[in-house]
Design a protein around this motif. Structure first.
Motif, PDB file in Angstrom:
ATOM      1  N   ASP A 196      40.770  16.953  26.480  1.00 33.99           N
ATOM      2  CA  ASP A 196      40.876  17.992  25.459  1.00 33.99           C
ATOM      3  C   ASP A 196      42.087  18.891  25.705  1.00 33.99           C
ATOM      4  N   VAL A 197      42.356  19.198  26.980  1.00 36.62           N
ATOM      5  CA  VAL A 197      43.520  20.029  27.305  1.00 36.62           C
ATOM      6  C   VAL A 197      44.804  19.346  26.852  1.00 36.62           C
ATOM      7  N   ARG A 198      44.914  18.044  27.095  1.00 33.65           N
ATOM      8  CA  ARG A 198      46.117  17.313  26.672  1.00 33.65           C
ATOM      9  C   ARG A 198      46.254  17.315  25.153  1.00 33.65           C
ATOM     10  N   LEU A 199      45.139  17.182  24.459  1.00 36.90           N
ATOM     11  CA  LEU A 199      45.173  17.192  23.000  1.00 36.90           C
ATOM     12  C   LEU A 199      45.628  18.552  22.477  1.00 36.90           C
ATOM     13  N   HIS A 200      45.129  19.633  23.061  1.00 43.60           N
ATOM     14  CA  HIS A 200      45.530  20.971  22.625  1.00 43.60           C
ATOM     15  C   HIS A 200      47.011  21.227  22.944  1.00 43.60           C
ATOM     16  N   LEU A 201      47.456  20.743  24.096  1.00 44.63           N
ATOM     17  CA  LEU A 201      48.875  20.888  24.431  1.00 44.63           C
ATOM     18  C   LEU A 201      49.751  20.148  23.432  1.00 44.63           C
ATOM     19  N   ALA A 202      49.327  18.946  23.040  1.00 43.16           N
ATOM     20  CA  ALA A 202      50.096  18.174  22.067  1.00 43.16           C
ATOM     21  C   ALA A 202      50.161  18.894  20.726  1.00 43.16           C
ATOM     22  N   LYS A 203      49.036  19.483  20.308  1.00 43.62           N
ATOM     23  CA  LYS A 203      49.037  20.208  19.037  1.00 43.62           C
ATOM     24  C   LYS A 203      49.943  21.429  19.095  1.00 43.62           C
ATOM     25  N   ALA A 204      49.893  22.152  20.226  1.00 41.26           N
ATOM     26  CA  ALA A 204      50.752  23.328  20.367  1.00 41.26           C
ATOM     27  C   ALA A 204      52.227  22.943  20.358  1.00 41.26           C
ATOM     28  N   LEU A 205      52.557  21.864  21.047  1.00 40.41           N
ATOM     29  CA  LEU A 205      53.949  21.397  21.057  1.00 40.41           C
ATOM     30  C   LEU A 205      54.385  20.963  19.665  1.00 40.41           C
ATOM     31  N   GLY A 206      53.471  20.350  18.908  1.00 37.71           N
ATOM     32  CA  GLY A 206      53.810  19.942  17.551  1.00 37.71           C
ATOM     33  C   GLY A 206      54.081  21.124  16.643  1.00 37.71           C
ATOM     34  N   ILE A 207      53.325  22.221  16.843  1.00 39.01           N
ATOM     35  CA  ILE A 207      53.507  23.410  16.004  1.00 39.01           C
ATOM     36  C   ILE A 207      54.814  24.125  16.343  1.00 39.01           C
ATOM     37  N   TYR A 208      55.082  24.304  17.635  1.00 39.27           N
ATOM     38  CA  TYR A 208      56.230  25.120  18.035  1.00 39.27           C
ATOM     39  C   TYR A 208      57.480  24.302  18.365  1.00 39.27           C
ATOM     40  N   GLY A 209      57.300  23.015  18.680  1.00 38.89           N
ATOM     41  CA  GLY A 209      58.457  22.217  19.049  1.00 38.89           C
ATOM     42  C   GLY A 209      58.797  21.102  18.077  1.00 38.89           C
TER      43      GLY A 209
END
Length: 281
Positions: free
Chosen positions: A243-256
């Motif tokens: 779940d942590v990896r999934l949330h990190l991926a979503k955050a990177l998609g939003i900001y990066g």
């Protein structure tokens, strides 16, 4: 003496009171409780429609008879009662089919039959609806596609499990075994029957391995990011780590942007799409 040509038969005061009392007792106790109730009408409508499955583009084929009636005592109205009934039945059916795989159409037919047989009021209307005679089938070509999809999911799941096990082993060796020479030596002794003399002879090689494992300058930024989070949260189980990896991926998609998120997902073994879902971004 009265000037009337006929006798006066009007009751006196006591007679008037008695007549009033008799009329009151003869009156129904609650006359207002009797209201006109219109007879309910019942209709049926044969209907055939595709219903979505858990895989986008692969649909069940459903046949049924929809029964509907109107209840004018509800105080609400709908100008198209048949359409309201059909729409409600389809929504109730979709709630079950859109979570099921196409290959499960046989048991799902009975589940639908049990669910839709219950007559329910269509919300906000004077319509009551139910369905029977449920027949749920699947096209042969769609069934073949569904089986291939399941095989791909199984293969992907196995490969992902193998990669996760390999990453876990590497992380264990790097972060817990090859942290210093003493830990690496004890780990080797446990794995090799406590051959002390051979462990001493291999100490130089173990020291070299410890030095190599400590050199993380060439580590990919995605691995560094995941490692930092897992180091800060050492008690997470495997499910929560995913779940942590999934949330990190979503955050990177939003900001990066999608490129950064895709690179992260590829590096840490996170699939970009899951069962027809939208991208992580």
């Amino acid at each position: 003496m009265s000037s009337r040509p006929w006798p006066d038969f009007r009751p006196g005061p006591l007679g008037s009171v008695g007549a009033w009392w008799r009329r009151l007792r003869a009156r129904p106790v609650d006359a207002e409780q009797y209201t006109f109730v219109p007879a309910s009408t019942s209709h049926q409508h044969p209907f055939e429609t595709p219903l979505p499955s858990a895989v986008y583009g692969l649909d069940f084929q459903a046949r049924m008879t929809i029964h509907w009636r109107v209840d004018l005592t509800t105080g609400v109205r709908h100008t198209a009662p048949r359409s309201a009934a059909v729409n409600d039945i389809i929504h109730r059916a979709k709630a079950l089919t859109e979570r099921a795989m196409l290959v499960h159409h046989a048991p799902l037919q009975h589940q639908l039959g049990a669910e839709l047989a219950a007559e329910r009021q269509v919300e906000g209307t004077h319509v009551w609806a139910r369905a029977d005679g449920i027949e749920l089938t699947a096209d042969d070509h769609d069934l073949e596609m569904a089986r291939k999809h399941i095989e791909l999911l199984q293969t992907t799941t196995m490969r992902q499990a193998e990669r996760d096990a390999e990453r876990a082993e590497i992380k264990y060796l790097r972060d817990e075994v090859l942290t210093d020479l003493s830990t690496a030596t004890i780990w080797w002794l446990v794995r090799n029957g406590y051959q002390v003399e051979q462990a001493v002879a291999l100490s130089r090689h173990l020291a070299e391995l410890v030095g190599i494992a400590s050199q993380r300058r060439d580590q990919h930024w995605a691995d560094t990011l995941v490692t930092s989070f897992e180091s800060a949260l050492p008690r997470l189980d495997d499910g929560h780590r995913a779940d942590v990896r999934l949330h990190l991926a979503k955050a990177l998609g939003i900001y990066g942007g999608s490129t950064v998120a895709a690179e992260f997902a590829e590096q840490v073994g996170l699939p970009h799409h899951q069962n027809g879902a939208k991208p992580l971004t």
